[in-house]
Design an enzyme around this catalytic site. Structure first.
Site: not given
Length: 485
Positions: A181, A257, A291, A388
């Protein structure tokens, strides 16, 4: 052939059991060009029922695929590597259109992503167990490695090729089938990848691609199915927690992750010019939408002014623009929400007392562009040091001692990547042992490598992708006890 020409209208649909098909409802998802907000094209919008059909296809193909000789699986991956390499320019152009990164950088992602296919083509023929005599004698111990079984992969928008190949590659090598997906913002690159794997002879049902605007419904439906044996997800920690919770009833294998808050630590003995070079890589890869992106710059007070001035000059000289145009260094952020988030973090940091060295605002005009930004005098507890950023912003704070740097670097719920610049070997060893991160770059701003284990700890997730470790995520171990004679 380039860009959208890679995908005919039939291949902007669902890929289930080796067949390209529209969603039963006829629903479509618009794919937006982040450089100007216009509609590039659309793709099929699957229902949860169609996701189950994709799992049906994966389950039907699993037994035969697990029995396929490792060399055959290896050769398919090698052919896929060759095809991706041959068409790197076309794939890069397509990727740039749907997610914004400059074509030159997108080509780098194709090179990186293709390497997972080459690496796991080599690992496919090296899956082995062991045979040994029991320590007490009287019996033999045999271990066998078997594929986990049907997998669900949910991939992000920021690296639409590489985040797919580093899951698909080891799964194919191990003998697992899968449902993929892709992110609804960037489905085109994954659909192109599926067409390549079809072209090189991957059997029907091994790889199934389902595009949908209802990711939550799809994942909850498939995770409620006893036949799904593993989930691998790259994305936010919040979504990762939901997937982990949904896996509990059926104890599915997981690779997560998740988010990051990478510190970039520059010590007083560092080569400042080299640190600036590394910072440009660690911060500006993918416009900061990574990331592993350096999120917090912790710089010793004795070199902080020099570092900030040099980094500001480099960041301020970058050219913003459409990723397909010549001379562009920085493309747009993925969407309006991302632009608003970055803008608010910078605004709040300045309100907290930070000073802007360069940038500090969105670019006027169409598209989701934010100017590369360097901030100094950022308070340690400012939101921009906690959250972040996922944008081209480098907040700099200072430190005085090694212990202070370690404490502040570790003062985050995340533990994915970190970066350290120092010329002191003993310090390097101390930091490698003390920093609570799955990956540490020493005097380099790039840690990602297909031959190395990629992954984090704490709220950055668990499991590893890439390296020798990556294929183990897709294998089960069976122990067989045998009499001695």
């Amino acid at each position: 052939m380039s860009g959208l020409d890679l995908l005919g209208s039939d291949k902007r649909n669902l890929f289930i059991g080796g067949t390209w098909r529209e969603a039963d409802s006829g629903a479509r998802i618009e794919v937006i060009d982040p450089a100007d907000g216009s509609v590039l094209t659309d793709v099929a919008d699957a229902s949860p029922d169609e996701a189950v059909e994709a799992l049906d296809a994966a389950v039907a193909a699993q037994a035969d695929w697990a029995r396929t000789p490792p060399r055959e699986r290896s050769e398919i991956l090698r052919r896929a590597f060759d095809l991706l390499t041959e068409r790197a320019g076309d794939v890069a152009h397509l990727m740039s259109l749907e997610m914004g990164k400059p074509v030159a950088e997108a080509k780098g992602e194709v090179t990186y992503g293709a390497e997972f296919f080459r690496w796991y083509a080599e690992e496919a023929v090296r899956i082995h167990g062991r045979w040994m005599q029991a320590p007490a004698g009287g019996s033999r111990l045999l271990t066998i490695k078997k594929p986990v079984g049907p997998c669900l992969f949910i991939t992000p928008w920021n690296f639409p090729l590489a985040m797919g190949t580093r899951k698909i590659g080891p799964a194919i090598a191990a003998g697992c089938t899968m449902v993929v997906k892709p992110a609804s913002q960037t489905p085109l690159t994954m659909l192109a990848l599926a067409s390549f794997l079809e072209e090189v002879g991957l059997p029907p049902g091994v790889l199934n691609v389902v595009t949908t605007s209802s990711t939550g419904e799809l994942s909850s439906t498939l995770q409620a199915d006893d036949r799904l044996r593993k989930v691998s997800f790259t994305g936010s920690t919040g979504v990762g927690r939901k997937l982990v919770a949904q896996s509990a009833d059926r104890l599915q294998r997981l690779s997560m992750e998740l988010g990051g808050n990478a510190p970039f630590v520059v010590f007083e003995d560092a080569d400042v010019d080299a640190a600036v070079d590394g910072a440009m890589i660690a911060k500006m890869r993918n416009m900061g939408e990574a990331c592993t992106s350096a999120n917090r710059f912790l710089v010793h007070s004795s070199v902080a002014t020099e570092f900030a001035e040099k980094l500001g000059a480099r960041m301020g000289a970058l050219t913003l623009g459409r990723g397909q145009d010549e001379g562009v260094d920085v493309g747009p952020l993925i969407d309006e929400k991302a632009l608003e988030t970055v803008s608010q973090l910078v605004t709040d940091a300045v309100h907290d007392g930070a000073r802007v060295v360069t940038g500090g605002s969105a670019q006027d005009g169409p598209g989701f562009f934010y100017r590369p930004t360097v901030l100094v005098d950022v308070p340690v507890d400012s939101a921009i040091n906690v959250e972040e950023i996922f944008g081209p912003v480098a907040p700099i704070t200072t430190f005085e001692t090694e212990d202070e740097a370690i404490g502040r670097a570790n003062d985050t719920e995340y533990g994915l990547a970190s970066y350290v610049y120092t010329r002191d070997l003993a310090r390097t060893i101390r930091l490698a042992e003390a920093l609570e991160f799955g990956m540490i770059g020493v005097n380099t701003g790039l840690v990602s490598n297909p031959a190395a284990p990629f992954g984090g700890m704490k709220s950055s997730g668990f499991g590893r992708e890439g390296g020798f470790e990556g294929i183990e995520e897709y294998l089960e171990t069976t122990y067989v006890a045998l009499p001695a004679g």
